[in-house]
Design a protein around this motif. Structure first.
Motif, PDB file in Angstrom:
ATOM      1  N   ILE A 163       0.888  -1.167   0.000  1.00 42.66           N
ATOM      2  CA  ILE A 163       0.000   0.000   0.000  1.00 42.66           C
ATOM      3  C   ILE A 163       0.921   1.211   0.000  1.00 42.66           C
ATOM      4  O   ILE A 163       1.578   1.484   1.009  1.00 42.66           O
ATOM      5  N   PRO A 164       1.042   1.919  -1.124  1.00 41.07           N
ATOM      6  CA  PRO A 164       2.022   3.009  -1.212  1.00 41.07           C
ATOM      7  C   PRO A 164       1.727   4.142  -0.234  1.00 41.07           C
ATOM      8  O   PRO A 164       0.591   4.293   0.228  1.00 41.07           O
ATOM      9  N   GLU A 165       2.764   4.919   0.052  1.00 39.15           N
ATOM     10  CA  GLU A 165       2.607   6.054   0.963  1.00 39.15           C
ATOM     11  C   GLU A 165       1.588   7.038   0.391  1.00 39.15           C
ATOM     12  O   GLU A 165       1.482   7.208  -0.821  1.00 39.15           O
ATOM     13  N   TYR A 166       0.880   7.699   1.285  1.00 40.14           N
ATOM     14  CA  TYR A 166      -0.106   8.703   0.894  1.00 40.14           C
ATOM     15  C   TYR A 166       0.632   9.979   0.487  1.00 40.14           C
ATOM     16  O   TYR A 166       1.513  10.447   1.205  1.00 40.14           O
ATOM     17  N   ASN A 167       0.285  10.519  -0.675  1.00 43.98           N
ATOM     18  CA  ASN A 167       1.000  11.683  -1.220  1.00 43.98           C
ATOM     19  C   ASN A 167       0.982  12.890  -0.292  1.00 43.98           C
ATOM     20  O   ASN A 167       1.995  13.562  -0.125  1.00 43.98           O
ATOM     21  N   GLU A 168      -0.162  13.183   0.303  1.00 45.60           N
ATOM     22  CA  GLU A 168      -0.284  14.363   1.162  1.00 45.60           C
ATOM     23  C   GLU A 168       0.127  14.082   2.613  1.00 45.60           C
ATOM     24  O   GLU A 168       0.046  14.965   3.450  1.00 45.60           O
ATOM     25  N   GLY A 169       0.547  12.859   2.891  1.00 50.66           N
ATOM     26  CA  GLY A 169       0.959  12.512   4.247  1.00 50.66           C
ATOM     27  C   GLY A 169       2.320  13.115   4.576  1.00 50.66           C
ATOM     28  O   GLY A 169       3.146  13.349   3.708  1.00 50.66           O
ATOM     29  N   THR A 170       2.572  13.366   5.852  1.00 52.24           N
ATOM     30  CA  THR A 170       3.852  13.931   6.268  1.00 52.24           C
ATOM     31  C   THR A 170       4.592  12.885   7.098  1.00 52.24           C
ATOM     32  O   THR A 170       4.696  11.749   6.676  1.00 52.24           O
ATOM     33  N   TRP A 171       5.030  13.248   8.265  1.00 53.43           N
ATOM     34  CA  TRP A 171       5.736  12.312   9.130  1.00 53.43           C
ATOM     35  C   TRP A 171       4.821  11.197   9.628  1.00 53.43           C
ATOM     36  O   TRP A 171       5.289  10.195  10.144  1.00 53.43           O
ATOM     37  N   THR A 172       3.516  11.331   9.433  1.00 52.06           N
ATOM     38  CA  THR A 172       2.571  10.307   9.884  1.00 52.06           C
ATOM     39  C   THR A 172       2.426   9.166   8.879  1.00 52.06           C
ATOM     40  O   THR A 172       1.654   8.244   9.116  1.00 52.06           O
ATOM     41  N   ASN A 173       3.131   9.227   7.740  1.00 52.13           N
ATOM     42  CA  ASN A 173       3.006   8.189   6.721  1.00 52.13           C
ATOM     43  C   ASN A 173       3.418   6.817   7.246  1.00 52.13           C
ATOM     44  O   ASN A 173       4.203   6.705   8.178  1.00 52.13           O
ATOM     45  N   HIS A 174       2.914   5.801   6.603  1.00 50.00           N
ATOM     46  CA  HIS A 174       3.146   4.414   6.989  1.00 50.00           C
ATOM     47  C   HIS A 174       4.211   3.784   6.087  1.00 50.00           C
ATOM     48  O   HIS A 174       4.408   4.240   4.967  1.00 50.00           O
ATOM     49  N   PRO A 175       4.878   2.720   6.541  1.00 48.63           N
ATOM     50  CA  PRO A 175       5.762   1.974   5.644  1.00 48.63           C
ATOM     51  C   PRO A 175       4.908   1.210   4.620  1.00 48.63           C
ATOM     52  O   PRO A 175       3.895   0.610   4.989  1.00 48.63           O
ATOM     53  N   PRO A 176       5.285   1.211   3.336  1.00 42.77           N
ATOM     54  CA  PRO A 176       4.446   0.590   2.301  1.00 42.77           C
ATOM     55  C   PRO A 176       4.205  -0.914   2.487  1.00 42.77           C
ATOM     56  O   PRO A 176       3.124  -1.400   2.249  1.00 42.77           O
ATOM     57  N   ARG A 177       5.226  -1.650   2.894  1.00 45.04           N
ATOM     58  CA  ARG A 177       5.064  -3.095   3.103  1.00 45.04           C
ATOM     59  C   ARG A 177       5.289  -3.400   4.579  1.00 45.04           C
ATOM     60  O   ARG A 177       6.412  -3.430   5.046  1.00 45.04           O
TER      61      ARG A 177
END
Length: 158
Positions: A66-80
């Protein structure tokens, strides 16, 4: 804002039906973070290398991208990352016993939203041999050719 209704498919694993013989399917909920849900709502995910396993009485989904969310900042998740699956205890015990029995594996078939909640369809599957795959392809081609012949004959007859 009105609640979502119906089913919206995000990703399917078409190769799974080619590589495995599907014995049984289960619908499981997913434990996700906020940016993962936003990325899924944008329709971005891949089930190609994904698999599920059972560890200490809990079901997990691993290697789903699940790729990182474009508008996400430091709250983004690891893709795998490993994501917990929500299943009933009896379902987990049944799947666990089948997988331990040998020859079976848990494969994700489809990732979708059902009434606004993220769900994944996992299958209890048995790997196909190479000749089984070729035979399935041949049967599909023969069926397609027969349908073509029937449809062309209908047009000729009219």
């Amino acid at each position: 804002m009105p609640r979502e209704r119906g089913q919206k498919v995000v990703a399917t694993n078409r190769k799974a039906r080619h590589d495995y013989t599907i014995e049984d399917t289960y619908e499981a909920g997913l434990v996700l973070t906020g940016t993962e849900v936003k990325s899924l709502r944008a329709g971005r995910a891949s089930l190609v290398d994904g698999y599920a396993f059972i560890d200490a009485g809990e079901a997990w989904l691993d290697a789903v991208h699940i790729p990182e969310y474009n508008e996400g900042t430091w709250t983004n998740h690891p893709p795998r990352r490993k994501r917990k699956l929500l299943l009933h205890k009896q379902q987990i015990l049944k799947l666990s016993s089948k997988v331990k029995e040998g020859g079976y594996t848990l494969v994700p078939l489809q990732l979708y939203f059902s009434d606004g909640r993220a769900k994944v369809e996992i299958a209890l599957a048995k790997g196909k041999r190479e000749y089984d795959k070729r035979q399935a392809l041949r049967e599909r081609q023969d069926k397609r050719e027969a349908e073509r012949a029937i449809s062309s004959r209908k047009y000729m007859g009219e």
